[in-house]
Write a protein that holds these residues in place. Structure first.
Motif, mmCIF file in Angstrom:
data_model
loop_
_atom_site.group_PDB
_atom_site.id
_atom_site.type_symbol
_atom_site.label_atom_id
_atom_site.label_comp_id
_atom_site.label_asym_id
_atom_site.label_seq_id
_atom_site.Cartn_x
_atom_site.Cartn_y
_atom_site.Cartn_z
ATOM 1 N N PRO A 299 34.820 -2.345 -6.829
ATOM 2 C CA PRO A 299 35.999 -1.479 -6.769
ATOM 3 C C PRO A 299 36.724 -1.650 -5.445
ATOM 4 C CG PRO A 299 34.007 -0.213 -6.376
ATOM 5 C CD PRO A 299 33.562 -1.595 -6.765
ATOM 6 N N GLY A 300 37.902 -1.096 -5.360
ATOM 7 C CA GLY A 300 38.653 -1.179 -4.124
ATOM 8 C C GLY A 300 38.200 -0.139 -3.114
ATOM 9 N N GLY A 301 38.793 -0.172 -1.940
ATOM 10 C CA GLY A 301 38.536 0.828 -0.918
ATOM 11 C C GLY A 301 37.168 0.734 -0.283
ATOM 12 N N THR A 302 36.749 1.859 0.289
ATOM 13 C CA THR A 302 35.480 1.908 1.014
ATOM 14 C C THR A 302 34.288 1.625 0.116
ATOM 15 O OG1 THR A 302 36.414 3.515 2.557
ATOM 16 C CG2 THR A 302 34.024 3.345 2.461
ATOM 17 N N LEU A 305 33.949 -2.055 -0.351
ATOM 18 C CA LEU A 305 33.515 -2.677 0.893
ATOM 19 C C LEU A 305 32.021 -2.484 1.109
ATOM 20 C CD1 LEU A 305 34.054 -4.097 3.563
ATOM 21 C CD2 LEU A 305 34.779 -1.883 4.525
ATOM 22 N N LYS A 306 31.525 -1.288 0.836
ATOM 23 C CA LYS A 306 30.089 -1.025 0.970
ATOM 24 C C LYS A 306 29.278 -1.928 0.041
ATOM 25 C CE LYS A 306 30.219 3.828 2.452
ATOM 26 N NZ LYS A 306 29.857 5.220 2.069
ATOM 27 N N GLN A 307 29.756 -2.103 -1.198
ATOM 28 C CA GLN A 307 29.028 -2.943 -2.137
ATOM 29 C C GLN A 307 28.994 -4.392 -1.655
ATOM 30 O OE1 GLN A 307 30.243 -2.603 -6.214
ATOM 31 N NE2 GLN A 307 29.998 -0.362 -6.279
ATOM 32 N N ARG A 308 30.105 -4.878 -1.102
ATOM 33 C CA ARG A 308 30.120 -6.266 -0.608
ATOM 34 C C ARG A 308 29.221 -6.433 0.609
ATOM 35 N NH1 ARG A 308 35.478 -5.340 -2.130
ATOM 36 N NH2 ARG A 308 36.158 -4.899 0.004
ATOM 37 N N PHE A 318 27.493 -2.523 7.994
ATOM 38 C CA PHE A 318 27.402 -1.352 7.123
ATOM 39 C C PHE A 318 27.170 -0.090 7.953
ATOM 40 C CE2 PHE A 318 25.166 1.657 4.427
ATOM 41 C CZ PHE A 318 25.806 1.561 3.211
ATOM 42 N N THR A 319 26.283 -0.180 8.927
ATOM 43 C CA THR A 319 25.991 0.963 9.789
ATOM 44 C C THR A 319 27.207 1.351 10.623
ATOM 45 O OG1 THR A 319 23.666 0.316 9.911
ATOM 46 C CG2 THR A 319 24.471 1.835 11.590
#
Length: 728
Positions: A299-302, A305-308, A318-319
Motif C-alpha cells: 500500500p501507499g504511505g507509511t 514503507l514499513k512493509q518494504r 525502520f526504527t
C-alpha cells in the motif's frame, strides 16, 4: 435442536464473568445453551459458573482438571455443544442487549457456515470505538451469503472467534480446531473463512469487546508474543493441503499475515525493546519464506514503507521511522499541553509551600520503621486501618505507627496513639518518608509512590452500589468524579484487602490495576467475632440499655445523587411495635430532620448515633439491623443476628446509582419495600422467622466465611512480614 451453543471459557475473569453471562441470559430469546468451561481457574470463576448453572437450566459447566489455555478450552466446550451453531464468546466481553433475535433470524434465513457479527471496542474509560466493518464494506453489507473468493476483503475484519457464529456440522466435517498458545484465533478463523462455502455478515453490533486496563494479553509484554509466528505457520500449512480455490487467495492471506506481524511489533505494550530486533528479523524471514509470486502490491504511505523496510531487513531505518513518528506525537502533545497550561499565578496558589516541603522530604531516605494510617479522609481512628494498626502493634512492635487526623478529631483518638494533624509539616513529612501507608480511602493526589514503599488499600465495605470505573455508566451518581485521577491513585496500591470473593470480583472491575488482592476477611470485623458477652453488656449500657429490651439499629446508606432525600421512616411508630422497652439507634445524617420524633414522649428511647466513631460498637449493641443498600449488612451478618432490608426506593436507586447486588432478591433476611411493610415484619415476628434465618445463613455463607477473628493478623503477616498466612 438448540439453535446456538455459547462456549464461554473462564480463566481469571471473576470480575467480568457475571456481566458476560447476564448479557446472554437476559436476551429476549431462549433457544440457546451456555457451556461454561472452567479452565482450572485459580480465582472464583468456576464457582460463579456453578452458581449460574444452579439457577438456570440453560447453563452447563465443564470443569477442566488442569489449565489448558483458551484454544483447547474452547475445543472442550465444542465437544459438549449440541446447538446448530456455536458462538465462542470470551468471558470478559458481553453481548449487546436484544441482539440475539436478529442473529437467530439471519441464521434461520440464510443457513450460513459462518455468520460474522459487528462489535465495538469498549474501553475502560467507557469510550467506544467502532470496528472496521464500514471500512471493509463501504457500500454496506448484503444479506446474501457468499464464498470468500467473492468477497476476499472479508479477511480484513478482525480475526477473532467471538465475532462470528459457526455451523457446528461444518466445524465437525472440516476438522477445524483451535490450537494451543497465544494468538490461537489466527489459526482457526482464517481457515474457517477459507473453507466455508456460505459466509454471511450481519451489520449489527452484537459484541462489546472489552479493552481491559490491566490483565489482557495484548497489554502484557513477554516472549510469548513470538507465538504469533507459530499460529500463522499453521494457517499456511493448512492452506498447503487445500485445493486450487483456496490457493488463489494466498496473496490476500499473506497480506493479512504481514499486517498482523507489524501490528504486534508496533504495539509497545507487547514487544519489549530488547526483543524488538529479533521479532523484526523473524518477520523478515517469514516474508521471504511466504511471499507468493503474485503478492499484492504494498500500500501507499507509511504502511507501505514499513512493509518494504521489513521485507528488506532494514531494521535501523525502520526504527528511525518509528522514532520520528513518536517525536511528532510527543511534539503535538506538548503543544496541546502548552495551550492549556495553567497560569503561573494559579499554579503558585495551588502548589503550596507545604507541598514543596513534601517534595523536599521525598529526597530523604524512606523510614523503614514507619507506618502511616488514615481512615475516612482523616476523620479519626476507625475501620480496617485501626484493626490493622492494633494487630501491627502486637506482631511488629518495631514498626512505629502514626495516624493522620484532622485537627478537630484529635480528641477522638485513643490514649497512646501517635498522630500528626493533616496539613502540618509533620503530616507532609510522614507521608513522604513512611515505608507503609494504610488507608480505607485514597491518600491525596500529591502523594507519590516511592520505590520500596507499600500502599495498602483496606476499603471500607462490601459493595452493593457500583464503585470506581463502573460509576461511569451511572453519571447521575458520579457527578464531579475525575476517573483519570482515580486511576492514578489506584496505581499506587500494592495491596487491596477484601472481605470476600464477591468484593474481590467487583474491585477488579471497578479498580483495574496491578495490585495484589488479599482476600483475608475484613480486619474491622475481628472484633465482632471475638467480643465477649461482658463487652456486649458494657456497650449496651453505654447506650442506656440495661436489660434484655430489644435494640434496633437503623443505618441507611446515603444517596449522594439525591441530596436531601429522606427515606420514609417514622421511628415512633416502629418503637410502638417494639414495645415499651424497645430502643432505636439511628445512624444517619437525616435524623435531625425528624423533629416530631425528637419531641415525642418516646424521644428518650431514640438515640442519634451518627457521630459515634466506631460502628462496631453499634453492631454489638444492636439485636436487629435495619438497612437498605449499605455495606453494614455484610459486617452485621458476622454476628448472625436478624437483618431487615428496608428498600422503599429500590428500583429508582438501582437505575440511577447502579448496584452490583439486588439485596431484595438475595437478602440477608426479611425484606420490606414500604414503611407499613417494615412495621408489619416486626409486629408479626417475620424479622426472625425461619425464612429470614435461612436467607441469613445463605448470605453468611457467601459473604462472611473469612470473618474468623484473624483477618488483621493475616494482613499484618503478609504486608509487614512478607509471610503468606492461610485462612484459618
Amino acid at each position: 435442536m438448540t439453535l446456538i451453543s455459547f462456549v464461554v471459557p473462564a480463566f481469571r475473569v471473576q470480575g467480568y464473568l457475571r456481566e458476560c453471562l447476564d448479557s446472554i441470559l437476559g436476551q429476549p430469546f431462549a433457544d440457546f445453551e451456555v457451556i461454561g468451561v472452567d479452565d482450572c481457574s485459580p480465582d472464583d470463576s468456576g464457582e460463579i459458573l456453578a452458581g449460574y448453572a444452579d439457577r438456570d437450566a440453560r447453563v452447563r459447566v465443564l470443569r477442566l482438571a488442569e489449565n489448558v489455555g483458551l484454544g483447547p478450552a474452547r475445543n472442550a466446550g465444542l465437544d459438549r455443544a449440541v446447538g446448530e451453531y456455536v458462538w465462542f464468546l470470551d468471558s470478559d466481553d458481553w453481548l449487546a442487549p436484544d441482539c440475539l433475535p436478529e442473529v437467530a433470524a439471519r441464521l434461520r434465513e440464510s443457513g450460513p457456515d459462518v455468520l460474522i457479527v459487528d462489535h465495538v471496542r469498549r474501553h475502560w474509560n467507557e469510550t467506544a470505538s467502532p470496528s472496521a466493518l464500514a471500512e471493509v464494506f463501504p457500500a454496506g453489507v448484503e444479506t446474501d451469503t457468499f464464498a470468500l473468493a467473492e468477497r476476499p476483503e472479508t479477511l480484513r475484519l478482525l480475526h477473532t472467534a467471538w465475532n462470528r457464529l459457526l455451523r457446528r456440522e461444518f466445524l465437525l466435517t472440516s476438522g477445524l480446531r483451535f490450537a494451543s498458545g497465544w494468538y490461537e484465533d489466527v489459526s482457526f478463523t482464517y481457515p474457517t473463512l477459507l473453507a466455508a462455502e456460505r459466509i454471511s455478515v450481519l451489520d449489527l453490533v452484537c459484541v462489546n469487546y472489552r479493552q481491559r486496563r490491566a490483565g489482557a494479553i495484548t497489554r502484557t509484554r513477554g516472549e510469548r508474543h513470538f507465538e504469533v509466528f507459530d499460529q500463522w505457520d499453521r494457517v499456511f500449512r493448512w492452506l498447503d493441503g487445500q485445493g486450487p480455490e483456496p490457493q488463489r487467495l494466498r496473496p490476500v492471506v499473506f497480506e493479512r499475515m504481514l499486517w498482523h506481524y507489524l501490528t504486534v511489533l508496533g504495539n509497545g505494550e507487547r514487544i519489549a525493546p530488547a526483543l524488538r530486533p529479533a521479532f523484526f528479523d523473524r518477520i523478515t524471514a517469514e516474508v521471504a519464506r511466504r511471499r507468493p509470486a503474485d503478492a499484492l502490491p504494498s500500500p501507499g504511505g507509511t504502511a507501505g514503507l514499513k512493509q518494504r523496510l521489513v521485507a528488506g531487513g532494514h531494521w535501523h531505518t525502520f526504527t528511525a521511522l518509528r522514532l520520528a513518528h513518536q517525536a511528532t506525537d510527543t511534539a503535538r502533545a506538548r503543544l496541546t499541553a502548552t495551550r492549556h497550561r495553567i497560569h503561573p499565578v494559579a499554579r503558585a496558589t495551588r502548589d503550596t509551600l507545604w507541598q514543596q516541603y513534601y517534595r523536599a522530604e521525598l529526597r530523604r531516605p524512606v523510614d523503614e520503621t514507619l507506618a502511616v494510617y488514615a481512615a475516612y479522609w482523616y476523620r479519626g481512628y476507625a475501620c480496617n486501618p485501626a484493626a490493622v494498626y492494633e494487630a501491627a502493634r502486637r506482631l511488629v512492635p518495631q514498626v512505629r505507627g502514626v495516624w493522620i487526623v484532622r485537627a478537630d478529631r484529635v480528641g477522638s483518638l485513643p490514649d497512646g496513639v501517635e498522630y500528626v494533624v493533616a496539613g502540618t509539616p509533620a503530616y507532609h513529612r510522614v507521608l513522604a518518608r513512611a515505608r507503609w501507608l494504610v488507608n480505607n480511602v485514597n491518600f491525596p493526589d500529591f502523594v507519590r509512590k516511592r520505590p520500596g514503599t507499600v500502599h495498602v488499600q483496606t476499603h471500607h465495605g462490601t459493595p452493593v452500589k457500583v464503585m470506581g470505573l463502573d460509576q461511569q455508566r451511572y453519571p447521575v451518581g458520579a457527578v464531579g468524579m475525575n476517573f483519570a485521577g482515580l486511576l492514578r491513585r489506584v496505581d499506587r496500591w500494592d495491596f487491596s484487602i477484601t472481605a470476600n470473593s464477591f468484593s474481590t470480583q467487583m474491585w477488579e472491575r471497578a479498580y483495574p490495576a496491578d495490585y495484589t488482592t488479599l482476600e483475608y476477611g475484613y480486619p474491622r470485623n475481628d472484633r465482632l467475632v471475638t467480643a465477649t458477652a461482658a463487652e456486649v453488656r458494657r456497650l449496651r449500657a453505654r447506650f442506656g440499655v440495661t436489660g434484655a429490651e430489644p435494640v434496633v439499629l437503623y443505618a441507611p446508606t446515603h444517596r449522594e445523587h439525591l441530596p436531601g432525600y429522606r427515606p420514609p421512616f417514622r421511628p415512633v411508630q416502629l418503637l410502638d411495635t417494639l414495645g415499651p422497652g424497645g430502643r432505636l439507634l439511628v445512624r444517619s445524617h437525616y435524623f435531625h430532620d425528624r423533629d416530631p420524633a425528637r419531641r415525642s414522649a418516646s424521644a428518650e428511647r431514640i438515640l442519634d448515633v451518627s457521630g459515634h466513631d466506631r460502628v462496631e460498637d453499634l453492631y454489638l449493641a444492636a439485636d436487629v439491623l435495619v438497612t437498605d443498600y449499605s455495606s453494614a449488612m455484610f459486617d452485621y451478618a458476622v454476628l448472625d443476628r436478624p437483618i431487615v432490608v428496608y428498600a422503599p426506593d429500590h428500583e429508582a436507586y438501582r437505575l440511577a446509582r447502579g448496584v452490583y447486588l439486588d439485596v431484595t432478591a438475595e437478602p440477608p433476611g426479611a425484606v420490606a419495600t414500604d414503611f407499613a411493610g417494615l412495621v408489619e415484619l416486626f409486629r408479626s415476628g417475620a424479622v426472625d422467622a425461619p425464612a429470614a434465618r435461612q436467607a441469613r445463613q445463605r448470605f453468611r455463607a457467601r459473604y462472611c466465611a473469612l470473618d474468623d477473628g484473624h483477618a488483621a493478623e493475616r494482613v499484618v503477616r503478609r504486608v509487614f512480614l512478607g509471610q503468606h498466612p492461610e485462612n484459618r
